[in-house]
Design a protein around this motif. Structure first.
Motif, PDB file in Angstrom:
ATOM      1  N   TYR A  74       4.426  30.578  26.431  1.00 27.60           N
ATOM      2  CA  TYR A  74       3.286  29.900  27.048  1.00 27.60           C
ATOM      3  C   TYR A  74       3.131  30.282  28.519  1.00 27.60           C
ATOM      4  O   TYR A  74       2.011  30.344  29.025  1.00 27.60           O
ATOM      5  N   ILE A 115      -2.850  31.166  23.920  1.00 27.67           N
ATOM      6  CA  ILE A 115      -2.285  29.883  23.483  1.00 27.67           C
ATOM      7  C   ILE A 115      -2.445  29.740  21.971  1.00 27.67           C
ATOM      8  O   ILE A 115      -1.509  29.358  21.265  1.00 27.67           O
ATOM      9  N   VAL A 147       0.062  31.871  20.115  1.00 30.31           N
ATOM     10  CA  VAL A 147       1.411  31.281  20.093  1.00 30.31           C
ATOM     11  C   VAL A 147       1.487  30.197  19.018  1.00 30.31           C
ATOM     12  O   VAL A 147       2.419  30.174  18.213  1.00 30.31           O
ATOM     13  N   CYS A 193       4.999  22.781  19.655  1.00 26.76           N
ATOM     14  CA  CYS A 193       4.053  23.587  20.435  1.00 26.76           C
ATOM     15  C   CYS A 193       3.551  22.797  21.639  1.00 26.76           C
ATOM     16  O   CYS A 193       3.472  23.343  22.748  1.00 26.76           O
ATOM     17  N   PHE A 250       4.360  23.769  25.482  1.00 32.02           N
ATOM     18  CA  PHE A 250       3.219  23.977  26.393  1.00 32.02           C
ATOM     19  C   PHE A 250       3.332  23.067  27.609  1.00 32.02           C
ATOM     20  O   PHE A 250       3.127  23.495  28.745  1.00 32.02           O
ATOM     21  N   ASN A 265       3.935  24.286  31.482  1.00 33.34           N
ATOM     22  CA  ASN A 265       2.900  24.014  32.477  1.00 33.34           C
ATOM     23  C   ASN A 265       3.290  22.935  33.484  1.00 33.34           C
ATOM     24  O   ASN A 265       2.475  22.554  34.317  1.00 33.34           O
ATOM     25  N   ARG A 269       6.859  25.964  35.643  1.00 28.89           N
ATOM     26  CA  ARG A 269       5.951  27.116  35.606  1.00 28.89           C
ATOM     27  C   ARG A 269       6.139  27.995  36.833  1.00 28.89           C
ATOM     28  O   ARG A 269       6.184  29.216  36.732  1.00 28.89           O
TER      29      ARG A 269
END
Length: 193
Positions: free
Chosen positions: A27, A36, A39, A151, A155, A159, A164
């Motif tokens: 991600y 996205i 993935v 997922c 994610f 983020n 990140r």
């Protein structure tokens, strides 16, 4: 029915905990909805393939020896080495880079998931043995929900501003090392132990 549900949740969570880190790395590499979606779709395809192979194995039809699936460990190892060499050559990044460092595609993500999931098959086959059709339906529904949860969690972690920032700051080191470690781990699990 409740026992099958609980067993499916525990089986999925215990065999896919390492996928959270892989999902975070993937991600962090994507910059658009298409990446996205690749993935997420690749994760569903990969886990779906592992579940299907496990169900076939539980039914007594072993199509592929686990060692063959273990060879997929060469894929993340190769990707990691290639990224490491590229980053060591000092390849300059463009300011508005549109291409991603790892080619994120549904097939690539599903192969990474399958390669990382050889141990899943080893757990799922004995768990699925003796299940009947209603049990398989419950397991597949639980797995589908858990993939979505995984997922979303991957994610969200990728983020998180601090995570990140660190992944992007050190991606030339982190991404190749994680991929190489994943490949070596898959190969070791299937051929050394």
């Amino acid at each position: 029915m409740a026992e099958t549900f609980i067993t499916a949740v525990i089986s999925f969570a215990s065999t896919n905990i390492d996928d959270i880190f892989v999902l975070m790395i993937l991600y962090a590499q994507v910059r658009n909805f298409k990446g996205i979606a690749a993935v997420v779709a690749g994760q569903y395809l990969g886990i779906g393939t592992l579940a299907a192979l496990s169900i076939l194995g539980a039914l007594g039809t072993q199509l592929f020896p686990l060692q063959w699936i273990g060879l997929l460990g060469l894929l993340p190892l190769f990707l990691g080495i290639r990224l490491w060499i590229t980053s060591q050559r000092g390849q300059e990044k463009e300011e508005n880079e549109s291409a991603e460092k790892i080619q994120i595609s549904i097939i690539a993500v599903s192969f990474l998931t399958i390669a990382n999931g050889a141990d899943n098959i080893g757990v799922y086959i004995p768990v699925f043995s003796g299940y009947r059709l209603p049990d398989f339906v419950i397991v597949l529904a639980v797995f589908a929900a858990m993939i979505g949860l995984w997922c979303c969690l991957g994610f969200a972690l990728a983020n998180h501003p601090y995570i990140r920032k660190k992944i992007i700051q050190y991606q030339d080191i982190i991404v190749p090392l994680v991929l190489m470690a994943l490949g070596i781990s898959i190969l070791a699990k299937n051929y050394l132990f």
